[in-house]
Design a protein around this motif. Sequence first.
Motif, PDB file in Angstrom:
ATOM      1  N   ASN A 267      -1.657   4.877  -0.883  1.00 44.08           N
ATOM      2  CA  ASN A 267      -1.238   3.851  -1.630  1.00 44.08           C
ATOM      3  C   ASN A 267      -2.067   3.363  -2.830  1.00 44.08           C
ATOM      4  OD1 ASN A 267      -3.232   2.850  -0.207  1.00 44.08           O
ATOM      5  ND2 ASN A 267      -2.429   0.924   0.593  1.00 44.08           N
TER       6      ASN A 267
ATOM      7  N   ASP B 273      -0.321  -1.637  -3.890  1.00 39.61           N
ATOM      8  CA  ASP B 273      -0.015  -2.763  -3.428  1.00 39.61           C
ATOM      9  C   ASP B 273      -0.437  -3.898  -4.394  1.00 39.61           C
ATOM     10  OD1 ASP B 273       0.524  -1.559  -0.952  1.00 39.61           O
ATOM     11  OD2 ASP B 273      -1.653  -1.499  -0.355  1.00 39.61           O
TER      12      ASP B 273
ATOM     13  N   PHE C 226      -0.458  -8.516   3.368  1.00 37.77           N
ATOM     14  CA  PHE C 226      -1.650  -7.871   3.137  1.00 37.77           C
ATOM     15  C   PHE C 226      -2.872  -8.468   4.081  1.00 37.77           C
ATOM     16  CE2 PHE C 226      -0.380  -6.859  -1.386  1.00 37.77           C
ATOM     17  CZ  PHE C 226       0.641  -5.766  -0.878  1.00 37.77           C
TER      18      PHE C 226
END
Length: 609
Positions: A196, A446, A466
């Motif tokens: 990610n 993210d 998160f």
Amino acid sequence: MKIIEAVINKGEWLLDALKRIGYDMIPTNSILDKTLTGLGATHSEIHSKRNSIIIEPNVPVILGKLDENENLEAVYEKCEPYTIKKYLQMDIPFKKILTTPESFHKIRDAASSLGIDIYKEYFCLFDECEKVTQDIDYRRKIAQPIYDFFQFENKALVSATPLPISHPELEKQEFQKIKITPSYDYKKNLELIVTNSYYKRLRKVLDGLKDGKHICIFFNVTDGINELINNLKITNYKVFCSQKSVDKLNKRGIDKAYSSINYPLAQYNFFTCRFYSALDILLRKDKPDILILTDLRGAQFTMIDPLTEAIQIQGRFRKRGNDDITYNSLTHITTINPNIKVKTGIELSARITQFTDNYNLLKQQHDQETDKFKQEAIFEDMQSLKYQDLIDDKGEINPFSIDNLYNEERVKSYYQSADNLYQAYLSTNFFSITFSDVTECVGEDDIERLNHTKLEIDRRKITVQFLEKIHNEYEQGNITYEDKVFYIDYLKRQSEASYTIDAYNKIGKAGIELAQYKKSLIDKAVKLYNKEQAETLRFGSKVLQDIKEEFELNAYVPKNDIKKRLQLIFNEHSIEHKVVQDTIKDYYHVSESNSQNPPSFKLKAFKFE
């Protein structure tokens, strides 16, 4: 469907395996599942002693075959009817025509005008047959030759990676499947990296390949290729894509873009999906390093199907001599998206039924309507229905369009998690996989998603997601306390994230959800929390100790002086409680003297001894 297994030994070609089961050429009414790329299926048909029409998925494949063989006729967009007629009238033993699906009609029309019955006189080979299912959603005409294909007396479908086909003609015409089964270990090494932090991981992999002679990057988005070249400051490159994309890239200053293979290859070579299958890429000396990229941050169509496209991509590079290893390394770098919605078979079936019902309802209205203008309006509505995507040129349901819907959901399901994708690769039985899941609690991708989210409420939702992930990973022992602090600090540096983090630390996910992620309601919830918390904190042992040490007993102290000193203690302990003159009475037995100047309290005894 009947399945026949044909064993192939190391070093053999397709015809060797077919001869083992009694065929000298590709047999009619067959789906030929080669298992391996580069077995010479099209080569064998080009050199077979019969007239052949070979349908290839893209123009570059056809042009590549022309360079290797004589007396071939290539039919694609630029070809004029008279050149096809001229070729059909040539006096050569066996005519071999290669065509794209979209241009097949040119052959049919030219032959018809000359009185040639191609359905009897030619063998039709549909190469890389899975492409019809995969591409029909954006390339509607790829299925145009299907009606013609099933009219041929002699015909076959071929691929190393065929997908299931639901077309009823396969059963009606009693097609058989010939499965080529290698007698040896043919697995190829592949490294699967799930991340990610896409760019960070890509830079690391490319840095490890910086001394490579030919780095071949398969990435199905020209905007992404443009971005990579600019961001990584790549100068020794070539891009292989459609002519339309070539023109677009040229306008952006990417001048080394080509619609067909151009040798010699550069150090960095980018290929879009039209170069994933069928094409032969020839390298005389140096083996390539192959990099497959999937970036779901911007383009879902960069998903690679492990069962088809990954196998096809590694097969573009042909072996030299007896060396079966055609590349130095093969790496797939990918992001995943746990939030991808995947439709089940039941959902798809229901949707298809409803699309059909909607169309039939309007069609009935259209056929019964007598008013011309109303009829035109209904027809316009009919044309905009989703059903239109599922029908062919004859207005009938196209089985390949239905297959495409199911196939897309299958591939999407792999990218819901790293493990799903890994298991899909394992299920191919084609790769020996080195699997690296380097997904971080909060990665660069993210943060990019957070910062690109416009609505404040949506940004708070993402931030809470998160924070929950960080908390859960820490509780499960997957990250250290130092890691937890690092990730939270990383989040805090993002715009407005500190507000959500502070609220989360106080009222948690449940409190923020109850406040509907709205700032005004969160503020109220936090204020109530602070008030309740202050009532608890101000009677904590450390606070009581500081208060006891702060004030002397049995001496008059001005009320305002006590109030200020008590407020300082609260502030030092981050207690959000407004001190008034009488607050001291919560801690001491007092006597009060308003005759003093200024009015004062005498603190007689501490209540918490």
